[in-house]
Design a protein around this motif. Structure first.
Motif, PDB file in Angstrom:
ATOM      1  N   ALA A 188       1.572 -13.258  -2.371  1.00  0.00           N
ATOM      2  CA  ALA A 188       2.609 -12.273  -2.068  1.00  0.00           C
ATOM      3  C   ALA A 188       2.053 -11.318  -1.023  1.00  0.00           C
ATOM      4  CB  ALA A 188       3.030 -11.507  -3.321  1.00  0.00           C
ATOM      5  N   ARG A 189       2.712 -11.287   0.104  1.00  0.00           N
ATOM      6  CA  ARG A 189       2.208 -10.530   1.244  1.00  0.00           C
ATOM      7  C   ARG A 189       1.986  -9.059   0.904  1.00  0.00           C
ATOM      8  NH1 ARG A 189       2.457 -11.777   6.634  1.00  0.00           N
ATOM      9  NH2 ARG A 189       1.975 -10.002   7.931  1.00  0.00           N
ATOM     10  N   ASN A 190       2.961  -8.468   0.208  1.00  0.00           N
ATOM     11  CA  ASN A 190       2.870  -7.022  -0.029  1.00  0.00           C
ATOM     12  C   ASN A 190       1.694  -6.632  -0.923  1.00  0.00           C
ATOM     13  OD1 ASN A 190       4.209  -8.335  -2.085  1.00  0.00           O
ATOM     14  ND2 ASN A 190       5.637  -6.691  -2.506  1.00  0.00           N
ATOM     15  N   GLU A 256       7.692 -10.224  -3.216  1.00  0.00           N
ATOM     16  CA  GLU A 256       7.768  -9.522  -1.934  1.00  0.00           C
ATOM     17  C   GLU A 256       9.043  -8.700  -1.811  1.00  0.00           C
ATOM     18  OE1 GLU A 256       7.222 -12.623   0.919  1.00  0.00           O
ATOM     19  OE2 GLU A 256       5.072 -12.731   0.528  1.00  0.00           O
TER      20      GLU A 256
END
Ligand code: ATP
Ligand code: MG
Lengths: 357, 255
Positions: A188-190, A256
């Protein structure tokens, strides 16, 4: 005391960044144009010239020719892209806003589309004749009439096989949950973007997962039926692998798209990363996760029947055997049973997902 | 008076290129009720988030109780954050959790990871949570789900949550902007209570000047990321008002 003031000129920084961005976009535009030109030449030669005009069966192939095309495309694409009248430049938002530049890129885009459509039509050999020929109609007749007169003698075996399929799909789905959970958080990027170390983990895992997901379960089943032998075990592992990759993406997208507010609020209390995830992220994603997983079980039942065709066990394998023997009434029974089970699964999973929300 | 916060030449440039803060400097002293005003987009939220480092300042320094906290990280940063509560416009509660758990979440910075994840809060924490809910007058909702409460009640839960941190400084980002006038006033009274009775220094972003005049002990005004006014709320006359909010602006009354 004099503070060691950092060298800092925000405005210059911003301008520099913007310039760099423009450079990168121009390179992208040129690459796009090279691709478009190369594609056009190739399709024109191979599909239109060889297939339509010369009507060849075997298409000649030579690397020198392809290399030559590539060089020509690089030349044309670069010049065209730099002139900022090309389709690539338009896509990247760099094109000149003159009427003629607009017209050129629009005509080129339209030509590309038509070229693709026509060669696509040719490649798939679309033929109305096959669909309505005498033999064609007879074949269809055979299949449909046996669907309506299924052979009930194999009902017990088919029932057992389809239960095997449902269980196989269920086990694959259940086993996928723990690894999917872990993977979804680290992709998950965040959650991962904050430092270089976690970001590189994120990046590498994303690439691997994309790769695994882009290989269809059917192909995984072929791989595993060679690896562990034909049967439900191979089918289960194939589904498991694909489910993990597919759901990790869905889960991580859910992570995200959570509300950032609660994350900010919990971060502000001085909580650590794990506490933030547990208190601010997890409560927001439990329901979507459950819903995805149930839906995936439903999908896996369908896929399990298909996977059976290539040796993944269950009802699919049985279907393949009777189809190979040309016993169409048995095939009819199996097809009907698959349809009923898929319909029931679809209904149940929809109801459960509704109930959750 | 003891200085609690010192902000010097603070710049914030977002990755998108927006230059949200352009060299902001000010001090805050213990016991103050500092209100930050300014148009939408003037950088109020960014300023508060740079103080407790929810956003990283691009340059400049933030000192909290004399300590430079601009570049601290990890455990040290978390320990400093414990002392700085924050309340948001959108309340930012965990919707699916009961009120009491939301309040207890304010103690996370003081807890070990495992017990906090298992929800093993010591009894004195739970008592403190109930006490804080009592301070904001919603003790009877302790076991309701947070999203069942009205906006005003949710904001009171958020205040109770921040009180769990035993904060020295409370940041409030437009805490009443999504509430009706009457509720706004009552929420502001809780901030006043926290400030006066519990002695917590407050920095609060506000939109309505009538609320500013009533609750602020001092005001700073931001415009395009710069401080254009600093002084007592009584000094904001017609002329200043137009400077801060633009020529077309007219003051609306809210009581
Ligand atoms: N995360 C972000 N990324 C990029 N730009 C941002 C971000 N947050 C805010 N900005 C920009 O920074 C500027 C200041 O925003 P900020 O939210 O601090 O203003 P504000 O005074 O709080 O406004 P409002 O009254 O609307 O809440 C705005 O131009 C905004 O678009
Ligand atoms: Mg704001």
């Amino acid at each position: 005391m004099l503070e060691p003031e950092l060298e800092f000129h925000p405005r210059e920084k911003i301008l520099k960044k913007r310039k760099n961005q423009e450079k990168i976009n121009l390179i992208k535009a040129i690459l796009l144009d090279i691709f478009f030109v190369f594609y056009t030449i190739l399709v024109l030669q191979r599909a239109i010239y060889y297939k339509v005009i010369l009507d060849l069966r075997e298409l000649p192939f030579s690397w020198t020719e392809i290399g030559l095309f590539l060089v020509v495309s690089i030349g044309i694409g670069t010049i065209w892209g730099l002139s900022r009248t090309s389709l690539g430049a338009r896509i990247m938002g760099l094109a000149e806003e003159t009427k003629s530049a607009k017209l050129v890129s629009e005509i080129f885009a339209w030509a590309l589309f038509n070229l693709t459509f026509i060669s696509g039509w040719l490649v798939t050999k679309i033929s109305i004749i096959d669909l309505f020929s005498k033999e064609g109609i007879e074949g269809a007749n055979r299949i449909f009439s046996s669907l309506f007169t299924p052979e009930m003698g194999i009902f017990d075996d088919a029932l057992f096989a389809i239960i095997e399929t449902i269980y196989l799909a269920l086990i694959a789905t259940l086993l996928s949950i723990p690894p999917t959970l872990i993977l979804s958080f680290v992709t998950a990027r965040n959650l991962m973007k904050d430092n270089i170390f976690t970001f590189s983990i994120y990046y590498v895992l994303r690439i691997i997962l994309n790769f695994v997901r882009s290989i269809e379960p059917l192909i995984w089943a072929i791989i595993f039926s060679v690896w562990v032998g034909i049967g439900p075990y191979a089918g289960m592992i194939a589904l498991l692998v694909h489910t993990i990759a597919a759901n990790a993406k869905l889960y991580s997208e859910a992570i995200e798209s959570i509300e950032e507010g609660p994350v900010d609020a919990i971060t502000a209390t001085g909580a650590n990363k794990l506490q933030i995830i547990w208190y601010a992220v997890v409560p927001q994603i439990v329901l979507p996760f459950l819903s995805f997983t149930i839906y995936r079980w439903d999908i896996n039942v369908r896929m399990a029947t298909v996977i059976g065709l290539v040796g993944g066990g269950g009802i699919g394998t049985m279907l393949m055997q009777y189809q190979g023997l040309g016993q169409w009434h048995e095939v009819g029974l199996i097809v009907i049973m698959i349809a009923i089970v898929v319909w029931i699964m679809d209904y149940i999973s929809a109801k459960i997902r509704e109930a959750i929300y | 008076m003891k200085q609690i916060l010192e902000v010097r030449n603070l710049h914030k440039v977002y990755p998108s290129g927006t230059h949200a803060l352009k060299g902001v400097s000010f001090d805050v002293y213990e016991g103050e009720f500092l209100v930050v005003i300014g148009l939408s987009g003037s950088g109020k939220t960014t300023l508060l988030k740079c103080i407790n480092r929810l956003e990283e300042p691009t340059s400049g320094t933030v000192r909290f109780l004399g300590e430079d906290i601009t570049h601290i990280h990890g455990k040290h940063l978390r320990e400093v954050r414990r002392n700085i509560g924050m309340v948001f416009q959108q309340f930012n509660l965990i919707k699916r959790m009961p009120v009491i758990n939301n309040v207890l979440a304010g103690k996370l910075g003081y807890m070990k990871t495992l017990p906090s994840i298992l929800g093993n809060f010591p009894p004195e924490c739970i008592q403190e949570a109930i006490k804080n809910l009592e301070i904001v007058g919603i003790k009877e909702y302790a076991y309701e789900r947070a999203d069942k409460l009205s906006g005003g009640q949710q904001q009171r839960v958020a205040i109770a949550r921040s009180l769990m941190q035993s904060p020295k400084l409370l940041l409030a980002d437009e805490p009443v902007a999504s509430l009706d006038p009457a509720t706004s006033n009552s929420i502001m009274q809780y901030f006043e209570k926290v400030n006066k009775e519990l002695g917590v220094t407050v920095i609060c972003n506000l939109h309505f000047l009538s609320l500013v005049r009533r609750y602020a002990s001092r005001v700073i005004a931001l415009k395009n990321g710069e401080i254009v006014f600093e002084g007592s709320p009584r000094e904001i006359d017609e002329k200043w008002f137009k400077t801060i909010y633009g020529e077309e602006a007219e003051e609306v009354e809210i009581r």
